[in-house]
Design a protein around this motif. Structure first.
Motif, mmCIF file in Angstrom:
data_model
loop_
_atom_site.group_PDB
_atom_site.id
_atom_site.type_symbol
_atom_site.label_atom_id
_atom_site.label_comp_id
_atom_site.label_asym_id
_atom_site.label_seq_id
_atom_site.Cartn_x
_atom_site.Cartn_y
_atom_site.Cartn_z
ATOM 1 N N LYS A 22 0.814 -1.224 0.000
ATOM 2 C CA LYS A 22 0.000 0.000 0.000
ATOM 3 C C LYS A 22 0.844 1.268 0.000
ATOM 4 N N ASP A 23 1.917 1.317 0.801
ATOM 5 C CA ASP A 23 2.769 2.508 0.817
ATOM 6 C C ASP A 23 3.515 2.684 -0.507
ATOM 7 N N ILE A 24 3.860 1.579 -1.116
ATOM 8 C CA ILE A 24 4.581 1.642 -2.391
ATOM 9 C C ILE A 24 3.658 2.139 -3.492
ATOM 10 N N ILE A 25 2.495 1.510 -3.639
ATOM 11 C CA ILE A 25 1.622 1.869 -4.761
ATOM 12 C C ILE A 25 0.944 3.222 -4.585
ATOM 13 N N SER A 26 0.940 3.762 -3.377
ATOM 14 C CA SER A 26 0.362 5.088 -3.185
ATOM 15 C C SER A 26 1.406 6.192 -3.376
ATOM 16 N N ASN A 27 2.659 5.813 -3.560
ATOM 17 C CA ASN A 27 3.731 6.779 -3.759
ATOM 18 C C ASN A 27 3.586 7.438 -5.132
ATOM 19 N N GLU A 28 3.733 8.752 -5.159
ATOM 20 C CA GLU A 28 3.567 9.531 -6.395
ATOM 21 C C GLU A 28 4.538 9.087 -7.505
ATOM 22 N N MET A 33 4.848 5.215 -12.946
ATOM 23 C CA MET A 33 5.120 4.024 -13.749
ATOM 24 C C MET A 33 3.947 3.699 -14.678
ATOM 25 N N LYS A 34 2.781 4.212 -14.353
ATOM 26 C CA LYS A 34 1.597 3.993 -15.198
ATOM 27 C C LYS A 34 1.703 4.734 -16.530
ATOM 28 N N ASN A 35 2.628 5.672 -16.615
ATOM 29 C CA ASN A 35 2.801 6.465 -17.840
ATOM 30 C C ASN A 35 3.752 5.826 -18.844
ATOM 31 N N PHE A 36 4.337 4.699 -18.490
ATOM 32 C CA PHE A 36 5.323 4.064 -19.362
ATOM 33 C C PHE A 36 4.908 2.634 -19.677
ATOM 34 N N ARG A 37 4.951 2.315 -20.974
ATOM 35 C CA ARG A 37 4.642 0.948 -21.399
ATOM 36 C C ARG A 37 5.845 0.051 -21.126
ATOM 37 N N GLN A 38 5.552 -1.154 -20.715
ATOM 38 C CA GLN A 38 6.607 -2.128 -20.468
ATOM 39 C C GLN A 38 6.632 -3.160 -21.602
ATOM 40 N N HIS A 39 5.578 -3.926 -21.727
ATOM 41 C CA HIS A 39 5.446 -4.944 -22.775
ATOM 42 C C HIS A 39 4.147 -4.681 -23.529
ATOM 43 N N TYR A 40 4.261 -4.094 -24.711
ATOM 44 C CA TYR A 40 3.127 -3.752 -25.562
ATOM 45 C C TYR A 40 2.147 -2.860 -24.804
ATOM 46 N N GLU A 41 0.934 -3.335 -24.492
ATOM 47 C CA GLU A 41 -0.053 -2.486 -23.824
ATOM 48 C C GLU A 41 0.065 -2.486 -22.303
ATOM 49 N N THR A 42 0.871 -3.316 -21.743
ATOM 50 C CA THR A 42 1.011 -3.395 -20.287
ATOM 51 C C THR A 42 1.900 -2.266 -19.792
ATOM 52 N N THR A 43 1.407 -1.533 -18.798
ATOM 53 C CA THR A 43 2.230 -0.470 -18.237
ATOM 54 C C THR A 43 3.285 -1.065 -17.317
ATOM 55 N N CYS A 44 4.283 -0.286 -17.048
ATOM 56 C CA CYS A 44 5.333 -0.703 -16.130
ATOM 57 C C CYS A 44 4.727 -0.988 -14.745
ATOM 58 N N PHE A 45 3.787 -0.142 -14.330
ATOM 59 C CA PHE A 45 3.122 -0.328 -13.036
ATOM 60 C C PHE A 45 2.367 -1.659 -13.004
ATOM 61 N N ASP A 46 1.534 -1.905 -14.021
ATOM 62 C CA ASP A 46 0.743 -3.139 -14.052
ATOM 63 C C ASP A 46 1.626 -4.382 -14.089
ATOM 64 N N HIS A 76 10.821 -3.590 -8.896
ATOM 65 C CA HIS A 76 11.921 -4.103 -9.719
ATOM 66 C C HIS A 76 12.108 -3.369 -11.060
ATOM 67 N N ASP A 77 11.098 -2.701 -11.546
ATOM 68 C CA ASP A 77 11.222 -1.935 -12.795
ATOM 69 C C ASP A 77 10.907 -0.451 -12.579
ATOM 70 N N LEU A 78 11.371 0.100 -11.478
ATOM 71 C CA LEU A 78 11.129 1.512 -11.173
ATOM 72 C C LEU A 78 12.143 2.389 -11.903
ATOM 73 N N PHE A 79 12.013 2.407 -13.206
ATOM 74 C CA PHE A 79 12.753 3.344 -14.053
ATOM 75 C C PHE A 79 11.672 4.190 -14.703
ATOM 76 N N LEU A 80 11.909 5.447 -14.889
ATOM 77 C CA LEU A 80 10.855 6.329 -15.392
ATOM 78 C C LEU A 80 11.251 6.922 -16.741
ATOM 79 N N TYR A 81 11.299 6.055 -17.740
ATOM 80 C CA TYR A 81 11.580 6.486 -19.107
ATOM 81 C C TYR A 81 11.049 5.434 -20.050
ATOM 82 N N ASP A 82 10.878 5.810 -21.299
ATOM 83 C CA ASP A 82 10.478 4.851 -22.324
ATOM 84 C C ASP A 82 11.749 4.174 -22.808
ATOM 85 N N TRP A 83 11.911 2.924 -22.449
ATOM 86 C CA TRP A 83 13.161 2.220 -22.750
ATOM 87 C C TRP A 83 13.352 1.968 -24.245
ATOM 88 N N ARG A 84 12.304 2.178 -25.034
ATOM 89 C CA ARG A 84 12.428 1.990 -26.480
ATOM 90 C C ARG A 84 13.122 3.166 -27.160
#
Length: 180
Positions: A22-28, A33-46, A76-84
């Motif tokens: 809860k403390d992690i996912i409520s962090n601004e 992470m919801k703003n960056f895609r990880q695998h196709y349509e999946t966000t980094c957060f999801d 584990h994937d808390l990077f905030l950029y589009d890796w592509r």
């Protein structure tokens, strides 16, 4: 209380799991992470959310350190950029460097144990040479690969069957198999 859902529309209402993160996912910053895609349509957060949930389930079942595994997996994937997109200030390829960057970012926001840091840094094994030092880290590594593969396969499968050419080829191939 509204239930959380993952990419596959499966509700996750496990109170213990949600309480751990809860403390992690409520962090601004984590929310970004919801703003960056990880695998196709999946966000980094999801992606991290699902990896975290599966790590929680597996580690709890086998009486391992499920709290550390759950937290590390969520970060584990808390990077905030589009890796592509190649960034001139980023040294090295994303696959080789993002574990360390994610650990640095997570350490600035949360008080992590050495085990959690190691799990985040080594989650890309065997792409990176450093082997996880804990069984929970190894579980995170394999769960991450499983989720990434599932996320990719679901999109590719839906794209393939959406195209007429592939649909007709699939029907034709099925008929050939049935005939023999």
């Amino acid at each position: 209380m509204k239930k959380n859902t993952n990419d596959f529309n499966t509700p996750i209402s496990n109170k213990e799991f949600l309480n751990i993160i809860k403390d992690i996912i409520s962090n601004e910053t984590v929310q970004e992470m919801k703003n960056f895609r990880q695998h196709y349509e999946t966000t980094c957060f999801d992606h991290c959310y699902m990896v975290s949930y599966y790590c929680y389930l597996i580690c709890k079942k086998y009486k391992l350190d499920y709290i550390s595994a759950t937290k590390a997996a969520m970060l584990h994937d808390l990077f905030l950029y589009d890796w592509r997109i190649r960034q001139p200030d980023r040294k090295g390829l994303h696959a080789f460097t993002h574990g360390k960057l994610a650990c640095e970012n997570a350490s600035k926001l949360f008080d992590l144990t050495q085990k959690e840091k190691d799990m985040i840094i080594t989650h890309m094994w065997p792409v990176t040479m450093k082997f996880p030092t804990s069984i929970e880290g190894l579980i995170l590594t394999f769960v991450d690969k499983y989720c990434a593969t599932s996320e990719t396969f679901e999109v590719l499968k839906s794209r393939m069957f959406m195209k007429k050419t592939f649909r007709y080829a699939y029907v034709f191939l099925s008929l050939l198999i049935i005939r023999f």
